[in-house]
Scaffold this motif. Structure first.
Motif, PDB file in Angstrom:
ATOM      1  N   ASN A 179       0.556  -0.979   0.120  1.00 24.87           N
ATOM      2  CA  ASN A 179       0.026   0.134  -0.026  1.00 24.87           C
ATOM      3  C   ASN A 179       1.133   0.800  -0.090  1.00 24.87           C
ATOM      4  O   ASN A 179       1.132   2.283  -0.444  1.00 24.87           O
ATOM      5  CB  ASN A 179      -0.889  -0.235   1.226  1.00 24.87           C
ATOM      6  N   ARG A 180       1.803   1.181   0.632  1.00 29.01           N
ATOM      7  CA  ARG A 180       3.341   2.219   0.953  1.00 29.01           C
ATOM      8  C   ARG A 180       3.599   2.482  -0.916  1.00 29.01           C
ATOM      9  O   ARG A 180       3.483   4.066  -1.279  1.00 29.01           O
ATOM     10  CB  ARG A 180       3.957   1.967   1.779  1.00 29.01           C
ATOM     11  N   PHE A 181       3.976   1.313  -1.126  1.00 30.95           N
ATOM     12  CA  PHE A 181       4.328   1.764  -2.969  1.00 30.95           C
ATOM     13  C   PHE A 181       3.183   2.482  -3.963  1.00 30.95           C
ATOM     14  O   PHE A 181       3.717   3.848  -4.797  1.00 30.95           O
ATOM     15  CB  PHE A 181       4.474   0.405  -3.254  1.00 30.95           C
ATOM     16  N   LEU A 182       2.111   1.568  -3.684  1.00 30.67           N
ATOM     17  CA  LEU A 182       1.277   1.878  -4.552  1.00 30.67           C
ATOM     18  C   LEU A 182       0.943   4.063  -4.207  1.00 30.67           C
ATOM     19  O   LEU A 182       0.324   4.382  -5.128  1.00 30.67           O
ATOM     20  CB  LEU A 182      -0.483   1.522  -4.369  1.00 30.67           C
ATOM     21  N   ASP A 183       1.056   4.061  -3.133  1.00 33.64           N
ATOM     22  CA  ASP A 183       0.815   5.164  -2.521  1.00 33.64           C
ATOM     23  C   ASP A 183       1.538   6.425  -3.037  1.00 33.64           C
ATOM     24  O   ASP A 183       1.690   7.139  -3.843  1.00 33.64           O
ATOM     25  CB  ASP A 183       0.284   5.502  -1.447  1.00 33.64           C
ATOM     26  N   ILE A 184       2.485   6.036  -2.841  1.00 34.21           N
ATOM     27  CA  ILE A 184       4.050   6.776  -3.443  1.00 34.21           C
ATOM     28  C   ILE A 184       4.513   6.717  -5.260  1.00 34.21           C
ATOM     29  O   ILE A 184       4.315   7.850  -5.511  1.00 34.21           O
ATOM     30  CB  ILE A 184       5.527   6.405  -2.760  1.00 34.21           C
ATOM     31  N   ARG A 185       3.625   6.010  -5.792  1.00 36.38           N
ATOM     32  CA  ARG A 185       3.901   6.530  -7.023  1.00 36.38           C
ATOM     33  C   ARG A 185       2.580   6.559  -7.313  1.00 36.38           C
ATOM     34  O   ARG A 185       2.723   7.397  -8.189  1.00 36.38           O
ATOM     35  CB  ARG A 185       2.502   4.425  -7.592  1.00 36.38           C
ATOM     36  N   GLN A 186       1.927   7.438  -6.604  1.00 37.50           N
ATOM     37  CA  GLN A 186       0.235   7.627  -6.993  1.00 37.50           C
ATOM     38  C   GLN A 186       0.369   9.270  -7.120  1.00 37.50           C
ATOM     39  O   GLN A 186       0.465   9.932  -8.122  1.00 37.50           O
ATOM     40  CB  GLN A 186      -0.905   7.012  -6.490  1.00 37.50           C
ATOM     41  N   LYS A 187       1.648   9.457  -6.112  1.00 32.45           N
ATOM     42  CA  LYS A 187       2.086  10.651  -5.863  1.00 32.45           C
ATOM     43  C   LYS A 187       3.792  11.164  -6.981  1.00 32.45           C
ATOM     44  O   LYS A 187       3.083  12.499  -7.749  1.00 32.45           O
ATOM     45  CB  LYS A 187       3.237  10.435  -4.715  1.00 32.45           C
ATOM     46  N   ALA A 188       3.937   9.907  -7.484  1.00 33.23           N
ATOM     47  CA  ALA A 188       4.492  10.491  -8.613  1.00 33.23           C
ATOM     48  C   ALA A 188       4.160  10.550  -9.986  1.00 33.23           C
ATOM     49  O   ALA A 188       4.387  11.462 -11.078  1.00 33.23           O
ATOM     50  CB  ALA A 188       5.352   9.108  -8.561  1.00 33.23           C
ATOM     51  N   GLU A 189       2.970  10.075 -10.246  1.00 32.10           N
ATOM     52  CA  GLU A 189       2.213  10.419 -11.341  1.00 32.10           C
ATOM     53  C   GLU A 189       1.748  11.316 -11.047  1.00 32.10           C
ATOM     54  O   GLU A 189       0.926  11.522 -13.008  1.00 32.10           O
ATOM     55  CB  GLU A 189       1.129   9.028 -10.953  1.00 32.10           C
ATOM     56  N   ASN A 190       0.721  11.918  -9.867  1.00 27.47           N
ATOM     57  CA  ASN A 190       0.591  13.232  -9.670  1.00 27.47           C
ATOM     58  C   ASN A 190       1.189  14.051  -9.934  1.00 27.47           C
ATOM     59  O   ASN A 190       1.172  14.925 -10.015  1.00 27.47           O
ATOM     60  CB  ASN A 190      -0.902  12.880  -8.627  1.00 27.47           C
ATOM     61  N   TYR A 191       2.734  13.745  -9.852  1.00 29.80           N
ATOM     62  CA  TYR A 191       3.246  15.329  -9.644  1.00 29.80           C
ATOM     63  C   TYR A 191       3.764  15.887 -10.882  1.00 29.80           C
ATOM     64  O   TYR A 191       3.834  15.780 -11.414  1.00 29.80           O
ATOM     65  CB  TYR A 191       4.946  14.526  -9.188  1.00 29.80           C
ATOM     66  N   LYS A 192       3.320  17.202 -10.575  1.00 27.80           N
ATOM     67  CA  LYS A 192       3.977  18.284 -11.853  1.00 27.80           C
ATOM     68  C   LYS A 192       4.584  19.504 -10.978  1.00 27.80           C
ATOM     69  O   LYS A 192       4.763  19.942 -10.360  1.00 27.80           O
ATOM     70  CB  LYS A 192       2.424  19.346 -11.951  1.00 27.80           C
ATOM     71  N   GLY A 193       5.953  19.159 -11.649  1.00 28.81           N
ATOM     72  CA  GLY A 193       6.857  20.284 -11.322  1.00 28.81           C
ATOM     73  C   GLY A 193       6.689  21.723 -11.710  1.00 28.81           C
ATOM     74  O   GLY A 193       6.337  21.979 -12.330  1.00 28.81           O
TER      75      GLY A 193
END
Length: 244
Positions: free
Chosen positions: A230-244
């Motif tokens: 679940n931590r992996f899915l959470d951080i992967r979602q954060k990465a996918e949603n990230y806008k630099g």
């Protein structure tokens, strides 16, 4: 004086490794020590600059673990970086600039250049929108292609125990999140990963496709076995949603 351990991971492609080594070696001096780890290459395809040789190919993940072990055992180093051999960088300022950025912020534990993936002889320009900013852009995780990390993070990692090199990115993000540490990208330090094969653009190649499938399977099993799915899915979602 503390310095950075700079390792190049070599496998068969001497034209890449030797060129990268020759770009970095003249500027070694007091900032870093440069080594070449041969990852089980054919004997006639070993780089002439090899300093350490592995008898079998342990892939990128295994090479990273070998470098971590060597780094942790040698206390003269305060930071380390493992470079893919097929990177195109600016030799004089690259390592020195990453070192400078890494140690400006006590909470910053990992920093990377801005990696560009060539596709049809053209870079993905959307990745370079912050060029010239002279700042570090903080990110949820970072791809282990040219990432410099501090000793504190390396000792916390110890060893990933992952072969294919997809686990390390998210696991580093989880470790840094748990310790209130930062990960950053220097957009003003562009790097071209010239021959990167394990990207989706090249997945039609049967060898690369098989590698990608095995890497994905290993990544799923790794985080499930550690109870971190679940931590992996959470951080992967954060990465996918990230806008630099």
């Amino acid at each position: 004086m503390s310095k950075t351990l700079v390792a190049i991971l070599h496998f068969n492609s001497t034209q890449y490794t030797d060129t990268l080594y020759e770009m970095l070696k003249p500027y070694e001096k007091e900032d870093y020590d440069l080594i070449v780890i041969d990852n089980g290459s054919d004997l006639n395809k070993t780089s002439k600059y090899t300093t350490h040789r592995l008898e079998t190919n342990v892939y990128y993940g295994g090479g990273l673990d070998v470098t971590l072990d060597y780094f942790i055992e040698n206390s003269i180093y305060d930071s380390m970086i493992l470079l893919n051999s097929d990177l195109i960088i600016h030799g004089y300022s690259f390592i020195k600039s990453l070192r400078s950025e890494l140690f400006l912020d006590e909470q910053l534990m990992a920093v990377s250049g801005c990696v560009l993936q060539p596709e049809k002889n053209q870079c993905h320009w959307k990745m370079v929108h912050n060029w010239g900013s002279k700042t570090v852009r903080y990110v949820p995780w970072v791809d282990y292609q040219c990432v410099m990390i501090k000793r504190e993070l390396a000792e916390k990692i110890g060893s990933f125990g992952s072969k294919f090199g997809w686990v390390q990115d998210a696991m580093t993000g989880i470790i840094c999140e748990d310790n209130n540490w930062k990960i950053g990208v220097c957009d003003w330090l562009p790097v071209i990963h010239f021959g990167n094969g394990s990207v989706k653009d090249n997945s039609s190649d049967p060898i690369i496709s098989k590698y990608n499938i095995l890497a994905e399977q290993e990544m799923v099993e790794y985080f499930q076995q550690k109870g971190l799915w679940n931590r992996f899915l959470d951080i992967r979602q954060k990465a996918e949603n990230y806008k630099g």
